[in-house]
Enzyme design. Structure first.
Site, short mmCIF file in Angstrom:
data_model
loop_
_atom_site.label_atom_id
_atom_site.label_comp_id
_atom_site.label_asym_id
_atom_site.label_seq_id
_atom_site.Cartn_x
_atom_site.Cartn_y
_atom_site.Cartn_z
N LYS A 58 -9.52 2.66 -3.25
CA LYS A 58 -10.00 2.17 -1.96
C LYS A 58 -11.40 2.68 -1.70
CE LYS A 58 -8.47 1.63 2.85
NZ LYS A 58 -7.46 2.03 3.85
N GLU B 215 0.83 -1.21 0.00
CA GLU B 215 0.00 0.00 0.00
C GLU B 215 0.87 1.26 0.00
OE1 GLU B 215 -3.49 2.08 2.77
OE2 GLU B 215 -2.14 0.56 3.60
N CYS C 43 -5.43 -2.34 2.49
CA CYS C 43 -5.34 -2.22 3.94
C CYS C 43 -6.50 -2.93 4.61
CB CYS C 43 -5.25 -0.75 4.34
SG CYS C 43 -4.85 -0.48 6.09
#
Length: 522
Positions: free
Chosen positions: A343, A278, A396
């Site tokens: 995301k 990430e 994440c």
């Protein structure tokens, strides 16, 4: 414990919850829940006896008792979140109490709600155990859904410390596992009475044998096919204090290039997929054509690089109208970003600030310093990474959401998780994060590859088994032929429905036993 009142009851509830937190990774002492949850049941017996006749009074005492249990559980299991504030203590010292006290206090509300929901069905014997199990199943589902959701360390993970004990999640989902776990954990409370003891112990034995037996059978089945995808996972362990330091960003980028470079020229082991963690690229790629050219020189014609990076929509980073996304970008040998996934689940206060206009006046800002924070991605799709192979990426903590990959990965052969757990140092956090990634692979019946800045990077097969992994804070690469065989047919895409059926069954059992008890008294 029925005789405990006031602060003594609350302190014991807090202690029981704190003890239960040791059931989670990396400790995995699930047996402590066989103490913690019976204590909670007995404390709720006392709270029910103390309840007044008013509607609010009936629910207040159980809620407070459940809240203190939850506060101990989340304070004991999530204290490591405070490490994120220590990376720049002078700037983020204000957030330390929020991380170690306020966050557990908020999450504890859901366990207070669970205790309150069980109150209308509270009776002697097995009924109150079933009521509490159903209520926890509902409360954990709410915790995953409300206010962007934060289902970290759901109680059901306590009964799934190994791949053999994870397989049931593919049938009943996390909702069912949460309810069943609380039911089994709380059953020893029956030993303090004389009702339903034999029935309760027999049920506990049956469920445990069924849970372990199903896992054993499923892991014994052969894989469906032998296709693999040669993958190289890069773990650089970049110090969090340097992550966005402009003076060292070129050095960080060079570290990624060097680790990703070919280490063996044999065609048989050349990676088709190279995976970076990430926000691995320490600048805006669109602003650095030289960086894209360098990646193009690294990536061969038959390779693809998936990298966590900040993606921008706008002319450049200085554009006041620019929008920033925490993304996974796909780059080919021409140095072209041919695909990207943004995301969807952003971290409150980490990537965006709720009610930013109001909170900024109080000095409350986000940890990731970008103008306006990150924008939420619109949708997720699979990225083509090789001939006939696509991967659906999760960034994440997106991978902690139960069932998230079940339908989104249906057309994909692979699940990808990129993360940066460097915020949390050497703590239980990275181990808990990995455990939840394993469960997403089991639920979806797909293998999962995970690149973490400082660990734990890993390859997980479709049944949740670790194929290989890098240790926490290790620097290096992981070259693995990822098995692409999907999980066997002993799973269901309707696990969520099955889980709710279990919650309903526990609710009906609690209602039936309560009705029977009232009838006998009359």
């Amino acid at each position: 414990m029925l005789l405990l009142h006031g602060w003594r009851r609350l302190i014991l509830a807090f202690a029981a919850g704190g003890l239960a937190s040791f059931s989670q990774a990396p400790f995995d002492f699930f047996a402590v829940c066989l103490i913690s949850f019976p204590v909670l049941v007995w404390l709720l017996d006392g709270a029910a006896a103390d309840s007044g006749s008013g509607r609010m009074q009936r629910f207040a005492a159980p809620f407070v008792t459940g809240w203190w249990f939850g506060f101990g559980y989340f304070a004991g299991g999530l204290w490591w979140v405070g490490n994120a504030m220590l990376t720049d203590f002078e700037r983020y010292a204000w957030a330390l109490p929020i991380a170690v006290l306020v966050l557990p206090a908020i999450l504890a509300v859901f366990y207070g709600v669970a205790a309150a929901l069980a109150r209308p069905f509270w009776a002697d014997g097995l009924g109150r155990i079933a009521a509490l199990a159903a209520a926890f199943g509902i409360a954990e589902w709410l915790r995953a859904m409300l206010f962007t959701g934060f289902p970290w360390n759901a109680v059901g993970y306590a009964v799934m410390p190994t791949p053999m004990l994870m397989q049931s999640a593919g049938i009943v989902g996390m909702t069912g596992m949460n309810a069943l776990a609380v039911f089994v954990f709380a059953l020893p409370a029956l030993l303090a009475g004389n009702k339903h003891v034999r029935t309760g112990m027999a049920l506990a034995a049956f469920l445990v044998v069924l849970h372990a037996g199903f896992g054993f059978v499923r892991l014994s089945l052969p894989a469906e096919g032998d296709a693999t995808l040669q993958t190289r996972i890069v773990q650089p362990s970049i110090d969090q204090s340097e992550k966005w330091n402009a003076a060292v960003r070129d050095r960080i980028f060079r570290t990624f290039l060097d680790l990703s470079a070919e280490q063996d020229t044999q065609e048989a082991i050349r990676p088709a997929l190279i995976l970076w963690p990430e926000t691995s690229v320490p600048f805006i790629l669109q602003d650095r054509p030289d960086a894209l050219s360098a990646i193009g020189e690294l990536v061969r014609d038959d390779q693809v690089l998936l990298a966590g990076a900040v993606r921008i929509e706008g002319e450049n980073a200085a554009d006041p109208e620019a929008r920033f996304y925490n993304s996974v970008v796909a780059i080919n040998s021409a140095g072209v970003m041919y695909d990207a996934v943004d995301k969807v689940h952003l971290v409150p206060l980490g990537e965006f600030v709720p009610l930013e206009a109001v909170l900024s006046r109080l000095g409350i800002t986000k940890l990731v310093e970008l103008p306006g924070g990150f924008s939420r991605g619109g949708s997720r799709h699979a990225i083509d990474v090789s001939d006939g192979v696509s991967a659906v990426p999760y960034i994440c903590y997106e991978v902690i959401f139960p069932g998230i990959a079940v339908h989104e990965s249906r057309d994909a052969a692979l699940i990808v998780n990129v993360t940066n757990d460097g915020w949390f140092g050497y703590s239980p956090g990275p181990y808990q994060h990995l455990r939840q990634a394993q469960l997403r692979a089991v639920e979806a019946g797909r293998p999962l590859v995970r690149a973490a800045n400082n660990g734990l990077s890993a390859v997980i097969d479709s049944r949740g088994r670790l194929v290989d992994a890098l240790a926490l804070d290790a620097v290096g690469t992981l070259d693995v032929a990822v098995p692409l065989a999907p999980a066997d047919s002993l799973r269901t895409s309707f696990a969520g429905t099955t889980g709710w059926a279990i919650v309903l069954a526990f609710t009906l059992l609690a209602a039936l036993l309560q009705w029977r008890q009232k009838s006998l008294r009359e």
